[in-house]
Design a protein around this motif. Structure first.
Motif, PDB file in Angstrom:
ATOM      1  N   LEU A   8      -4.215  11.539   6.250  1.00  0.00           N
ATOM      2  CA  LEU A   8      -3.793  10.379   5.457  1.00  0.00           C
ATOM      3  C   LEU A   8      -4.543  10.352   4.131  1.00  0.00           C
ATOM      4  O   LEU A   8      -5.765  10.522   4.085  1.00  0.00           O
ATOM      5  N   GLU A   9      -3.766  10.122   3.069  1.00  0.00           N
ATOM      6  CA  GLU A   9      -4.340   9.969   1.739  1.00  0.00           C
ATOM      7  C   GLU A   9      -3.785   8.671   1.137  1.00  0.00           C
ATOM      8  O   GLU A   9      -2.573   8.440   1.164  1.00  0.00           O
ATOM      9  N   GLN A  51       0.853  -1.194   0.000  1.00  0.00           N
ATOM     10  CA  GLN A  51       0.000   0.000   0.000  1.00  0.00           C
ATOM     11  C   GLN A  51       0.884   1.238   0.000  1.00  0.00           C
ATOM     12  O   GLN A  51       2.047   1.196   0.406  1.00  0.00           O
ATOM     13  N   ARG A  52       0.316   2.326  -0.448  1.00  0.00           N
ATOM     14  CA  ARG A  52       1.048   3.606  -0.450  1.00  0.00           C
ATOM     15  C   ARG A  52       0.199   4.665   0.235  1.00  0.00           C
ATOM     16  O   ARG A  52      -0.986   4.828  -0.090  1.00  0.00           O
ATOM     17  N   TRP A  53       0.823   5.339   1.201  1.00  0.00           N
ATOM     18  CA  TRP A  53       0.139   6.414   1.932  1.00  0.00           C
ATOM     19  C   TRP A  53       0.896   7.723   1.741  1.00  0.00           C
ATOM     20  O   TRP A  53       2.130   7.738   1.672  1.00  0.00           O
ATOM     21  N   ILE A  87       1.700  15.972   8.014  1.00  0.00           N
ATOM     22  CA  ILE A  87       1.767  16.169   9.467  1.00  0.00           C
ATOM     23  C   ILE A  87       1.972  17.647   9.755  1.00  0.00           C
ATOM     24  O   ILE A  87       2.874  18.289   9.197  1.00  0.00           O
ATOM     25  N   THR A  88       1.138  18.196  10.614  1.00  0.00           N
ATOM     26  CA  THR A  88       1.307  19.572  11.074  1.00  0.00           C
ATOM     27  C   THR A  88       1.606  19.555  12.563  1.00  0.00           C
ATOM     28  O   THR A  88       1.267  18.622  13.278  1.00  0.00           O
ATOM     29  N   GLY A  89       2.231  20.609  13.015  1.00  0.00           N
ATOM     30  CA  GLY A  89       2.645  20.727  14.411  1.00  0.00           C
ATOM     31  C   GLY A  89       4.058  21.265  14.491  1.00  0.00           C
ATOM     32  O   GLY A  89       4.557  21.903  13.551  1.00  0.00           O
ATOM     33  N   ALA A  90       4.733  21.012  15.599  1.00  0.00           N
ATOM     34  CA  ALA A  90       6.137  21.407  15.756  1.00  0.00           C
ATOM     35  C   ALA A  90       6.988  20.305  15.144  1.00  0.00           C
ATOM     36  O   ALA A  90       7.489  19.416  15.837  1.00  0.00           O
ATOM     37  N   VAL A  91       7.137  20.346  13.820  1.00  0.00           N
ATOM     38  CA  VAL A  91       7.759  19.234  13.093  1.00  0.00           C
ATOM     39  C   VAL A  91       8.884  19.691  12.171  1.00  0.00           C
ATOM     40  O   VAL A  91       9.390  18.892  11.381  1.00  0.00           O
ATOM     41  N   GLY A 118       4.030  21.748   6.814  1.00  0.00           N
ATOM     42  CA  GLY A 118       4.591  20.913   7.871  1.00  0.00           C
ATOM     43  C   GLY A 118       5.554  19.902   7.296  1.00  0.00           C
ATOM     44  O   GLY A 118       6.573  20.261   6.707  1.00  0.00           O
ATOM     45  N   VAL A 119       5.222  18.614   7.430  1.00  0.00           N
ATOM     46  CA  VAL A 119       6.044  17.537   6.880  1.00  0.00           C
ATOM     47  C   VAL A 119       5.143  16.611   6.076  1.00  0.00           C
ATOM     48  O   VAL A 119       4.033  16.275   6.507  1.00  0.00           O
ATOM     49  N   GLU A 120       5.631  16.207   4.903  1.00  0.00           N
ATOM     50  CA  GLU A 120       4.894  15.272   4.060  1.00  0.00           C
ATOM     51  C   GLU A 120       5.681  13.971   3.945  1.00  0.00           C
ATOM     52  O   GLU A 120       6.869  13.975   3.623  1.00  0.00           O
ATOM     53  N   ILE A 121       5.023  12.852   4.240  1.00  0.00           N
ATOM     54  CA  ILE A 121       5.625  11.521   4.122  1.00  0.00           C
ATOM     55  C   ILE A 121       4.896  10.773   3.015  1.00  0.00           C
ATOM     56  O   ILE A 121       3.677  10.569   3.094  1.00  0.00           O
ATOM     57  N   ASP A 122       5.639  10.383   1.979  1.00  0.00           N
ATOM     58  CA  ASP A 122       5.096   9.554   0.902  1.00  0.00           C
ATOM     59  C   ASP A 122       5.735   8.184   1.071  1.00  0.00           C
ATOM     60  O   ASP A 122       6.927   8.007   0.820  1.00  0.00           O
TER      61      ASP A 122
END
Length: 777
Positions: free
Chosen positions: A77-78, A6-8, A12-16, A44-48
């Motif tokens: 989450l997408e 699977q791929r997500w 993420i938002t916050g103190a990141v 913020g931060v994006e994780i693929d």
């Protein structure tokens, strides 16, 4: 790759950003056998990321366990189609809509301190050492996302050794944007009093040490701005600093080499120790031990000689001139590696006060400091890293059993509060202790303390911050919020802006800030005690009881008003508040009380009172504090705001628990009126009878605490919010909380936000967003 892949895409938002979050994600994803990438974005931060479902779930769960200073606020989450990625990488950042939280500057961590002190380490003695867990953040950043090219570190090219760390996932400096070393990073320079170039590097530090050892005053460029330093044991040096800075009486903060040195001078509780040693490294107000005492005459001379000749780490006593008339001392530990190096070499505490002349904003630029601090400093310890966003030292205390912020600044600001209001708004705060706030994207971001807006340099700094904070918070404000007083500089700025403006009554904003901080919903009683703010009726309020919810409050009780002869001048002269109080009570003869005026001056003021000329009525508890302090002989003319109230608090804390004075609540058509006349008569009778001042001061504090609980009971309030600058008085706060608790009433008070005007912008932003919700609904 198996069919179960699977791929997500996780946003993420916050103190990141700037907290080692991407490296932590990289290590976690690699350990779980996942493929993909992580990057900073404007939001913020994006994780693929792709892999099997269990590993993906473990990654998402592990995000919340990434240690502070990182803090995850929200994960979106997408689900995407797998791309066939075969490894995991940290990739270049992308700009875009905001949402990433700017992080405060942090004191050096234990690992960096160990390297700093290790002769075998390549950063041994380097004053700009930092890593993903510590160092400057807010003071460096120019725009989100947080990457080196958008910080003050951009001009410094990484050397091969630092670049290797930057790209090494096993290093705690992996993707650390402020990474530097002596070979490639910022450098020190020492200049003499005239700004002439002097020593550099280690020699610059040695020159500053020698000057401080000789009793000189050094202007040091810290992380967020300049500080003025001098030997805290040296009464003569302190006197010179006070004279040059035009700060005759206001307490001076002291920076100590370590906790052992602090403990020799002040009592330190476990909670206070935790504050001192926290990453914020704030100034903490501590009770002094018996040997921090008045030192005058021969005792002062002997102490000066002893501190000059002593080789001890800490002298036997510190001069009372550090905090005249106070039982407390503002204490801090080293907040940067540069401070650590300096104090290690000195071995004694130093005064560490803001680098400015009285009434001016903090200096942050080298050229600015050389110009504005000329005539104050005997030498300048500079460095070549720019301070993009100036920020002063935070100030905290323990009050009513909790940590309470008195000045929100370095290490704590920007501060983010969750908020379910609607609309993007920039709130401009008040006139004194100015600070900004931005509301949007489900939160309110409180900016750091900026200072009073009564000088041109202060307004220039305010205008710059008004552009910077929304950009860093990722909010495009569609509206402005400000104080309802039209003559505040911040309100004039709002009036000149083309965007819609929401004016929020001063004390409503105070109470709303407490509600926003604690997430309180529903109706309650708000108590706002402060110096003064424009009321709904056009008079000066400051002793207010407000009933309602977050968006709307109405006045239900107040203090009996009295006139302030001279208007704004009365805020600096407690004797004028006393004159107005006595005039309102007894007329021209003032009840036979003699005040600290020349006969001609008092006569003119009485004429003005009789004609109602420049003598505005006020219900201010802050001015009532001033009046009582003057009547008890504690303060007649102040050299800094709050001096009289501080003297009254100090006196009250030296007395055992006292019963309250009578202060009846009168039923009026407009609500309850707290009548101070019986209290005044009892206090004057005690004064005539020679009752100790501390006893009367204690009774006055007890009276106000009982008043709050009494109004709450009369109105059947189950919850009370305490707000306004008077509640930075820890004695009043503790007594009031106890009285409410004894009555079975829940109390909320400022803790993460200041009680005073530094929280007004947060309250304004909250009211504007909550009203928007109500109007839209």
């Amino acid at each position: 790759m198996s069919d179960g892949t699977q791929r997500w895409r996780l946003t993420i938002t916050g103190a990141v950003q700037g907290v080692g979050f991407r490296p932590a994600v990289y290590r976690l994803a690699t350990r779980l056998g996942l493929a993909g990438s992580v990057r900073n974005t404007g939001a913020g931060v994006e994780i693929d990321v792709e892999g099997d479902a269990a590993a993906l779930a473990a990654l998402r769960e592990g995000l919340a366990a990434i240690p502070p200073p990182a803090r995850v606020e929200r994960v979106v989450l997408e689900v995407l189609a797998p791309s066939g990625a075969c490894d995991f990488r940290v990739v270049d950042s992308t700009a875009g809509p905001g949402g990433a939280l700017p992080l405060p500057d942090l004191a050096p961590c234990a690992a960096c301190l160990a390297e700093l002190a290790d002769p075998a380490d390549r950063r041994f003695g380097y004053p700009f050492i930092s890593c993903s867990q510590c160092g400057p953040r807010y003071s460096l950043i120019t725009a989100p996302p947080y990457d080196r090219e958008r910080t003050a570190m951009a001009p410094f090219t990484l050397c091969p050794a630092c670049a290797a760390e930057y790209h090494d996932p096993a290093s705690r400096r992996f993707r650390h944007e402020a990474n530097a070393c002596p070979a490639c990073g910022p450098q020190l320079e020492f200049c003499d009093a005239g700004g002439g170039p002097g020593a550099a590097g280690e020699a610059a530090l040695a020159a500053a040490v020698a000057l401080l050892q000789a009793g000189g005053i050094v202007a040091l460029k810290g992380a967020g701005g300049f500080q003025l330093l001098t030997d805290a044991r040296d009464a003569a040096a302190i006197a010179r600093l006070r004279e040059r800075k035009r700060r005759p009486h206001k307490p001076l903060a002291v920076m100590f080499p370590g906790l052992k040195a602090v403990g020799a001078v002040c009592r330190v509780s476990a909670a206070e120790r935790a504050l001192l040693e926290s990453p914020a490294a704030p100034i903490v107000l501590l009770d002094s031990r018996e040997h921090v005492r008045a030192s005058t005459g021969r005792a002062m001379q002997e102490m000066q000689e002893r501190t000059r000749m002593s080789s001890q780490t800490l002298s036997d006593a510190l001069p009372a001139t550090l905090a005249p008339g106070s039982r407390r001392l503002g204490v801090m530990l080293a907040s940067t590696p540069l401070h650590v190096l300096l104090l290690t070499r000195l071995g004694f505490p130093v005064v560490a006060t803001s680098g400015n002349a009285s009434g001016e904003p903090l200096c942050a630029d080298n050229a600015e400091a050389l110009e504005r601090l000329a005539g104050i400093a005997d030498g300048f310890l500079l460095h070549d890293r720019d301070i993009v966003n100036p920020v002063d030292d935070s100030v905290l205390q323990i009050a009513a059993g909790r940590a309470q912020v008195l000045r929100l600044a370095r290490g704590l600001a920007p501060l983010t509060l969750p908020d379910d209001g609607d609309g993007a708004v920039l709130a401009l705060g008040g006139e004194l202790k100015s600070a900004l706030a931005v509301g949007g994207a489900g939160r309110i971001v409180a900016g750091p303390y900026l200072g009073d807006l009564d000088t041109l340099p202060a307004l220039v700094r305010f205008d710059a911050a008004s552009a910077v904070l929304p950009a860093l918070a990722g909010v495009v404000p569609r509206r402005l919020a400000c104080d309802a007083h039209p003559d505040y500089a911040s309100s004039r700025r709002a009036a000149a802006d083309p965007r819609p403006v929401i004016a929020v009554q001063h004390h409503h904003a105070h109470v709303a800030a407490v509600l926003a901080e604690h997430g309180v919903r529903g109706e309650l009683l708000g108590v706002a005690f402060d110096g003064a703010g424009l009321g709904d009726d056009g008079t000066l309020w400051g002793g207010e009881f407000l009933w309602g919810d977050r968006a709307h409050l109405r006045r239900v009780a107040t203090l009996r008003p009295f006139p302030l002869p001279g208007g704004a001048r009365a805020a600096r002269e407690p004797r004028r508040a006393a004159l107005g109080l006595l005039y309102a009570a007894f007329g021209r003869d003032l009840g036979g009380v003699t005040l600290a005026f020349a006969p001609a001056e008092q006569g003119l003021l009485l004429q003005a009172l009789g004609r109602g000329v420049n003598a505005p009525p006020t219900s201010s508890v802050g001015r009532l504090f001033d009046a009582v302090a003057a009547l008890l002989g504690l303060s007649q003319v102040m050299s800094y705001e709050g001096q009289a109230a501080a003297a009254l608090q100090t006196a009250a804390e030296t007395a055992p628990a006292q019963p309250p004075y009578p202060l009846p609540l009168l039923e009026m058509a407009s609500g309850l009126l707290a009548d101070w006349l019986p209290m005044l008569e009892a206090l004057l009778a005690e004064r005539a009878a020679g009752v100790p001042v501390a006893v009367s001061a204690g009774r006055f504090h007890a009276t106000l605490a009982v008043l709050v609980a009494g109004v709450a009971r009369r109105l059947s309030a189950a919850r009370v919010a305490l707000a306004g600058g008077c509640f930075q008085n820890r004695h009043l706060l503790a007594l009031t909380c106890r009285a409410l608790r004894d009555a079975g009433i829940a109390a909320f008070w400022p803790q993460r936000l200041p009680p005073g005007d530094g929280a007004l912008a947060v309250g304004q932003a909250a009211v504007a967003r909550w009203r928007h919700n109500h109007e839209e609904g």
